[in-house]
Design an enzyme around this catalytic site. Structure first.
Site, PDB file in Angstrom:
ATOM      1  N   GLN A  86      -5.486  -0.352  -3.518  1.00  0.00           N
ATOM      2  CA  GLN A  86      -6.209  -1.505  -4.169  1.00  0.00           C
ATOM      3  C   GLN A  86      -7.072  -1.029  -5.397  1.00  0.00           C
ATOM      4  O   GLN A  86      -7.342  -1.726  -6.361  1.00  0.00           O
ATOM      5  CB  GLN A  86      -6.898  -2.501  -2.901  1.00  0.00           C
ATOM      6  CG  GLN A  86      -7.480  -3.630  -3.726  1.00  0.00           C
ATOM      7  CD  GLN A  86      -8.123  -4.409  -2.634  1.00  0.00           C
ATOM      8  OE1 GLN A  86      -7.760  -4.371  -1.450  1.00  0.00           O
ATOM      9  NE2 GLN A  86      -9.258  -5.266  -3.023  1.00  0.00           N
TER      10      GLN A  86
ATOM     11  N   CYS B 178       0.809  -1.100   0.148  1.00  0.00           N
ATOM     12  CA  CYS B 178       0.042  -0.144   0.068  1.00  0.00           C
ATOM     13  C   CYS B 178       0.914   1.147   0.053  1.00  0.00           C
ATOM     14  O   CYS B 178       2.026   1.336   0.742  1.00  0.00           O
ATOM     15  CB  CYS B 178      -1.156   0.117   1.220  1.00  0.00           C
ATOM     16  SG  CYS B 178      -0.237   0.500   2.879  1.00  0.00           S
ATOM     17  N   GLU B 179       0.506   2.146  -0.783  1.00  0.00           N
ATOM     18  CA  GLU B 179       1.329   3.452  -0.868  1.00  0.00           C
ATOM     19  C   GLU B 179       1.110   4.382   0.025  1.00  0.00           C
ATOM     20  O   GLU B 179       1.883   5.223   0.614  1.00  0.00           O
ATOM     21  CB  GLU B 179       0.770   4.298  -2.219  1.00  0.00           C
ATOM     22  CG  GLU B 179      -0.502   4.834  -1.965  1.00  0.00           C
ATOM     23  CD  GLU B 179      -0.947   5.609  -3.536  1.00  0.00           C
ATOM     24  OE1 GLU B 179      -0.297   4.912  -4.514  1.00  0.00           O
ATOM     25  OE2 GLU B 179      -1.850   6.428  -3.516  1.00  0.00           O
ATOM     26  N   HIS B 180       0.346   4.186   1.157  1.00  0.00           N
ATOM     27  CA  HIS B 180       0.200   4.622   2.402  1.00  0.00           C
ATOM     28  C   HIS B 180       1.045   4.299   3.539  1.00  0.00           C
ATOM     29  O   HIS B 180       1.410   5.346   4.217  1.00  0.00           O
ATOM     30  CB  HIS B 180      -1.265   4.708   2.938  1.00  0.00           C
ATOM     31  CG  HIS B 180      -2.390   5.291   2.001  1.00  0.00           C
ATOM     32  ND1 HIS B 180      -3.522   5.020   1.864  1.00  0.00           N
ATOM     33  CD2 HIS B 180      -2.175   6.306   1.203  1.00  0.00           C
ATOM     34  CE1 HIS B 180      -4.189   5.351   1.012  1.00  0.00           C
ATOM     35  NE2 HIS B 180      -3.474   6.378   0.543  1.00  0.00           N
ATOM     36  N   HIS B 181       1.337   3.128   3.753  1.00  0.00           N
ATOM     37  CA  HIS B 181       2.328   2.795   4.720  1.00  0.00           C
ATOM     38  C   HIS B 181       3.452   1.753   4.113  1.00  0.00           C
ATOM     39  O   HIS B 181       4.484   1.570   5.162  1.00  0.00           O
ATOM     40  CB  HIS B 181       1.257   1.929   5.694  1.00  0.00           C
ATOM     41  CG  HIS B 181       0.150   2.350   6.427  1.00  0.00           C
ATOM     42  ND1 HIS B 181      -0.924   2.304   5.662  1.00  0.00           N
ATOM     43  CD2 HIS B 181      -0.005   3.201   7.284  1.00  0.00           C
ATOM     44  CE1 HIS B 181      -1.952   3.105   6.199  1.00  0.00           C
ATOM     45  NE2 HIS B 181      -1.445   3.483   7.217  1.00  0.00           N
TER      46      HIS B 181
ATOM     47  N   CYS C 268      -1.444  -2.896   6.772  1.00  0.00           N
ATOM     48  CA  CYS C 268      -1.631  -1.981   7.561  1.00  0.00           C
ATOM     49  C   CYS C 268      -3.050  -1.855   8.552  1.00  0.00           C
ATOM     50  O   CYS C 268      -2.993  -1.144   9.208  1.00  0.00           O
ATOM     51  CB  CYS C 268      -1.640  -0.729   6.694  1.00  0.00           C
ATOM     52  SG  CYS C 268      -2.864  -0.439   5.422  1.00  0.00           S
TER      53      CYS C 268
ATOM     54  N   HIS D 100      -5.037  -6.234   4.066  1.00  0.00           N
ATOM     55  CA  HIS D 100      -3.929  -5.242   4.208  1.00  0.00           C
ATOM     56  C   HIS D 100      -3.112  -5.195   5.453  1.00  0.00           C
ATOM     57  O   HIS D 100      -3.864  -5.319   6.663  1.00  0.00           O
ATOM     58  CB  HIS D 100      -4.682  -4.104   4.037  1.00  0.00           C
ATOM     59  CG  HIS D 100      -5.278  -3.663   2.597  1.00  0.00           C
ATOM     60  ND1 HIS D 100      -4.754  -2.711   1.878  1.00  0.00           N
ATOM     61  CD2 HIS D 100      -6.182  -4.387   2.036  1.00  0.00           C
ATOM     62  CE1 HIS D 100      -5.322  -2.866   0.547  1.00  0.00           C
ATOM     63  NE2 HIS D 100      -6.121  -3.853   0.609  1.00  0.00           N
TER      64      HIS D 100
HETATM   65 ZN   LIG Z   1      -1.832   1.023   4.105  1.00  0.00          ZN
END
Ligand SMILES: [Zn+2]
Length: 184
Positions: A116, A75-78, A146, A144
């Protein structure tokens, strides 16, 4: 890129309070850099190159379904993994794509930092582009890390995203056929 990654991992190890020079961690920056290079190799691939002319003329016009393609992305956030399965269906329009190429398309886009929703969309658009299909349906189900390892720590939740293009979008019968097939 390799050296830059290696130095960055060295800094991360030190920043979390570890001794980057202890035996068990000595080669870790090198190994981690290599792993990260592998997991992001999708940035250095193109659709043309991975499908490599495996598109064949065909007069088949029934739905083709490739089910349960394993999927591993981050995931690009975490920058934590999300892993799951992908189902791809399409209705050929004079051309079919070699079976293994669907997995390659999934891998190429998965090996980039992603959310996703975007990943599902990219896979569908790629299949549409390569095959010129009358319609494409893609469903991704993933868990996920995260969500599972941090934050709300929900170990059993999974996320399902779908993208329907062409007659998968416009014709409920086609869409339902796809949804029934993946259940069965
Ligand atoms: Zn994430």
């Amino acid at each position: 890129m390799h050296n830059e990654l290696k130095e960055s991992y060295q800094k991360i190890i030190t920043a979390v309070g570890e001794d980057a020079n202890r035996e068990g961690l000595l080669d870790t920056p090198k190994r981690a850099a290599k792993a990260m290079e592998y997991l992001t190799q999708g940035y250095r691939q193109t659709l043309d190159e991975i499908t490599n002319k495996a598109v064949f003329t065909s007069d088949a016009d029934d739905m083709v379904l490739v089910q349960d393609i394993e999927l591993y992305s981050m995931c690009e956030h975490h920058l934590l993994p999300f892993i799951g399965r992908c189902h791809i269906a399409y209705i050929p329009n004079g051309k079919v794509l070699g079976l293994s190429k669907f997995a390659r398309i999934v891998d190429m886009f998965s090996r980039r930092f992603q959310i996703q929703e975007q990943l599902t969309h990219q896979i569908a658009k790629a299949v549409e582009e390569v095959t010129g299909a009358k319609g494409v349906g893609v469903i991704v189900e993933a868990k996920h890390m995260c969500m599972m390892m941090r934050g709300v720590e929900k170990q059993n939740s999974s996320m399902r995203t779908s993208v329907m293009l062409g007659n998968f979008r416009s014709d409920p019968k086609t869409r339902n056929e796809f949804l029934q097939l993946i259940k069965g």
